[in-house]
Design an enzyme around this catalytic site. Sequence first.
Site, short mmCIF file in Angstrom:
data_model
loop_
_atom_site.label_atom_id
_atom_site.label_comp_id
_atom_site.label_asym_id
_atom_site.label_seq_id
_atom_site.Cartn_x
_atom_site.Cartn_y
_atom_site.Cartn_z
N ALA A 216 0.83 -1.11 -0.06
CA ALA A 216 0.05 -0.07 -0.05
C ALA A 216 0.83 1.05 -0.15
O ALA A 216 1.99 1.25 0.43
CB ALA A 216 -0.85 0.07 1.33
N LYS A 300 16.55 -2.09 4.67
CA LYS A 300 16.87 -0.77 5.57
C LYS A 300 18.47 -0.97 5.79
O LYS A 300 18.67 -2.00 6.41
CB LYS A 300 15.89 -0.82 6.60
CG LYS A 300 15.81 0.32 7.27
CD LYS A 300 14.52 0.44 8.00
CE LYS A 300 14.70 0.91 9.85
NZ LYS A 300 15.63 1.67 9.99
N1 SAM Z 1 5.85 0.07 -1.87
C1 SAM Z 1 4.74 0.83 -1.54
C2 SAM Z 1 4.36 1.77 -2.53
O1 SAM Z 1 5.11 2.05 -3.56
O2 SAM Z 1 3.35 2.65 -2.69
C3 SAM Z 1 5.11 1.66 -0.14
C4 SAM Z 1 5.25 0.60 0.91
S1 SAM Z 1 5.28 1.44 2.43
C5 SAM Z 1 7.08 1.88 2.51
C6 SAM Z 1 5.69 0.04 3.58
C7 SAM Z 1 4.28 -0.74 3.85
O3 SAM Z 1 4.53 -1.98 4.35
C8 SAM Z 1 3.21 0.11 4.33
O4 SAM Z 1 2.11 0.20 3.80
C9 SAM Z 1 2.89 -1.03 5.54
O5 SAM Z 1 1.44 -1.05 5.89
C10 SAM Z 1 3.45 -2.24 4.90
N2 SAM Z 1 3.79 -3.38 6.15
C11 SAM Z 1 4.60 -3.22 7.26
N3 SAM Z 1 4.68 -4.25 7.96
C12 SAM Z 1 4.03 -5.19 7.10
C13 SAM Z 1 3.78 -6.35 7.21
N4 SAM Z 1 4.30 -7.32 8.07
N5 SAM Z 1 3.14 -7.40 6.17
C14 SAM Z 1 2.58 -6.58 5.14
N6 SAM Z 1 2.76 -5.28 5.14
C15 SAM Z 1 3.60 -4.41 5.99
#
Ligand code: SAM
Length: 354
Positions: A216, A300
Amino acid sequence: MNTLFMHCRPGFEGEVCSEIAEHAARLDVSGYAKAKPASACVEFICHSPEGPQRLMRELRFAELIFPRQWARGRFVELPETDRISVLLATLADYPVFGSLWLEIVDTNDGKELSTFCRKFEVPLRKALIKAGRLLDDPALPRLLLTFKTGREVFVGVAEADNQAMWPMGIPRLKFPREAPSRSTLKLEEAWHHFIPREEWDARLHSDMTGVDLGAAPGGWTYQLVRRGMLVTAIDNGPMAESLMDTGLVKHLMTDGFTYKPKPTVDWMVCDIVEKPARNAALLETWLGEGLCREAVVNLKLPMKQRYAEVRRLLDRIAEGFKARGIKVAIGCKQLYHNREEVTCHLRRLDTKKP
Ligand code: SAM
């Protein structure tokens, strides 16, 4: 010509120093790396004039993690007027070039020189052509002039097939207006970096399927959809309506670290911001168990020892595949669109279908 000059993201000079020093020691090229903090550049000074050429012959630029661009050569002081004559005299002991790039370092001071470079390039190019120093031949080495000031330039050379794809390693990618987030450019840049353009149609096409972990609002999913793939987007957060309307995306609100696709897919991409060891382990599982054939995952960076830590993780991933007896190509780069992270690309080499 005893210097290898490298560009990098400001603040990552130490990583470039560690990386190049490690390669030089392994290749028995004696010298030392030096850089000023936040200068966006590093010099590796070799004790022998052949040193930089050996490093550039033995190493593939695309496989270096932190340098954005490189060239071997030396610094030259330029006068206030008639800089071109001084440059032509300097170039007497350089090869004939097939192309020319004028570069600056990625700092505020550097950026102030971009207008100067634009204006200077036209008369310089004409003078080089007239003097027979510059031919229109992409197979010949490239002349890379990095201006530190209007009076100080690094006069460098790099083989056209073993250097950055863009001047200063900074890609010119247009943000697609329909994409739901700017992160979309990270995945697009990763593809440019890791996949030769002529292979895109074979490796990124509409008969393929992909999984986007931490998807997302959908910047990375957008890139997969743009190539016509069917995508499973994993995230508790909402996906952009425009992507869901394509009919190519299935959104699952579940944990990206436990999800496994059935059937297996062609691509996995992951932009979850987590401890790097956790994302590295994910890569090992997905490629190791054949859940996908290719993957792009962001790691990261830790606060300290950033190069050493990335190298340790990459070595651990490679050892994991070796132990499983499978062949996987592993690439890693700090892309222009990465901040405190690097992007890894992995590809199974020993299977046709996962
Ligand atoms: N790549 C995305 C874009 O281009 O729009 C942005 C991603 S954002 C940096 C990181 C996402 O990882 C967030 O939306 C967060 O909700 C999700 N996230 C964090 N931990 C997660 C998990 N354990 N499983 C799935 N999603 C996760």
